[in-house]
Write an enzyme that holds these catalytic residues in place. Structure first.
Site: not given
Ligand code: PA5
Length: 464
Positions: A290, A319, A433
């Site tokens: 990310e 394996h 989203k």
């Molecule tokens: O690292 C990040 O920012 C994302 O993976 C969020 O943690 C994830 O989308 C969940 O978002 P939120 O914490 O706003 O529910």
């Protein structure tokens, strides 16, 4: 003190050949920038930016989290964590690293069992609800934005589930971790009077494990959160120097960047020779993907960058995956996670079978066999000209896990600078989203809904 080590011998040209390995000239290519990045980070730190770097030192939050955790321990047999992505992966990783894998069968004395529901697969969620008693269950709802569809849906289901049994007392079961000021969950926390903790401003989900996001559930199940933060603080302190060869985060970031840019290794495998560290490979997979997987660079130029992280488990995946890593496309770099002392000493006994195919194993511990297999894999990779490095944990402790977490968070921040991308946003996730909001009929998303429905015509559909 347990201190991590980074062995990068087999990333170098001397080990895997000039075309696959890093040469001195490559290190020279990044050395100046590495120093500059370290100085930039320390400037940002002084200016109050990079808030995740302050988390290990926030003793007030750690103490507060520990105090509330005492009340959870005293009252509940189960803790359910509702959250996804960065709101859940750190908790799972801490639990897996620092508690036995049979923890929920034999929870630590005086602590609840832990269920991290990081998906909305109805069977997965129902399985947990069907066996837990709501009156004995605390629910920790974690969402930085407070508006993540999956987490909100889970919250509503669990609120009703607890309320039906507990009536107005349901409020004592809920603990919110969300933005300190805004977002739907913050508003609900205020309205209902839930106990809540903030996700500090400027700390995104995947950088939040050392805030209440990871520390509160960890403290509830009896983990040493101060030890985790001490390890993180120690690693942070040695990742401040601007000499690349002395700063492990700078060095790891530079090596991985060079692997992409100079050696075309865009697949980054994290191969853990420890089941306990496997959750941390999952956590890192998200952190890397990310943070660095971006369409645009900081100048707005379309770049489509980002190494693809792969997680694997030794020896199990010897394996399954190693054939590909040794003989498949030369597009991978492997980071081994090695543990010196696994904290268990199981030795193959003598005299069990009198057969030469088994005899040689007598007297060897499982730890020794595992390490021999790790070294064997490392050797096979090197022989095939496949670069690898190894991060060694002397032991898996709160301290070393804390060290590892901050090492990787700083390294990824530095990699963001090499790739010239913002490691702290995730615009590609936001689109999905918004599309889900639209499909579920959320107000204000009507246009998006039309756009999606128009594109949903599919005619290549074979009944199998
Ligand atoms: O690292 C990040 O920012 C994302 O993976 C969020 O943690 C994830 O989308 C969940 O978002 P939120 O914490 O706003 O529910």
């Amino acid at each position: 003190m347990d201190i991590l080590r980074l062995d990068y011998n087999y990333l170098m040209a001397e080990a895997v050949g000039d075309d696959q390995g890093i040469r001195e000239i490559d290190l020279d290519f990044v050395r100046k920038r590495a120093g500059r990045f370290a100085r930039d980070i320390s400037r940002q730190r002084k200016a109050g930016e990079l808030a995740f770097l302050r988390l290990p030192y926030d003793r007030a939050v750690q103490d507060q989290v520990a105090a509330v955790a005492q009340t959870v321990k005293a009252r509940f047999r189960n803790l359910v964590v509702l959250g996804i992505g960065g709101s859940a992966l750190g908790t799972s990783a801490l639990q897996q690293a620092l508690h036995p894998w049979v923890y929920n069968v034999y929870p630590q004395k005086g602590c609840p069992r832990l269920f991290v529901l990081d998906n909305i697969d109805p069977r997965f969620v129902a399985d947990v609800m069907e066996v837990l008693d709501p009156s004995e269950t605390a629910v920790c709802v974690v969402s930085k934005s407070g508006s993540t569809t999956e987490t909100l849906a889970q919250y509503m289901i669990f609120k009703r589930w607890v309320e039906e049994v507990e009536g107005r007392a349901f409020k004592e079961h809920f603990f919110f971790i969300t933005d300190p000021e805004k977002g739907p969950l913050r508003e609900i926390a205020e309205k209902e009077g839930y106990v809540s903790f903030p996700v500090p401003p400027g700390v995104g989900g995947r950088f939040s494990v050392l805030s209440a996001v990871g520390l509160f559930p960890a403290a509830c199940v009896g983990l040493d959160i101060h030890g985790i933060c001490e390890g993180a603080a120690r690693m942070d302190s040695i990742c401040r120097v601007d000499s690349m060869e002395e700063n492990p985060a700078l060095l790891y970031a530079a090596l991985m960047y060079l692997m992409v840019i100079r050696k075309k290794k865009n697949i980054h495998v994290l191969l853990s020779y420890s089941n306990r560290l496997y959750g941390l490979t999952d956590w890192y997979r998200q952190l890397l993907a990310e943070s660095l997987g971006k369409r645009f660079d900081l100048d707005g130029k379309e770049v489509h960058v980002g190494p693809t992280p792969i997680k694997a488990l030794g020896v199990t995946d010897q394996h399954s995956q190693i054939q590909l890593y040794v003989e498949g496309p030369k597009d991978k770099v492997i980071t081994f996670l090695k543990v010196e002392d696994h904290g268990a000493n199981l030795v193959v006994p003598e005299g069990v079978e009198d057969h030469q195919a088994l005899k040689f194993l007598e007297g060897h511990s499982l730890g020794e066999i595992m390490e021999a297999e790790r070294v064997g894999t490392e050797f096979a990779l090197k022989k095939a000209g496949r670069p690898s490095c190894t991060i060694t944990f002397p032991r898996v402790t709160p301290f070393t896990v804390g060290e590892y977490i901050i090492l990787k968070q700083i390294a990824v921040t530095v990699m963001g600078r090499y790739f010239k991308v913002n490691p702290f946003d995730q615009p590609g996730v936001e689109e999905g989203k918004a599309a889900a909001f639209a499909l579920l009929g959320r107000e204000g998303y009507e246009e998006k809904r039309r756009e999606i429905l128009e594109g949903l015509e599919k005619d290549l559909d074979l009944r199998i």
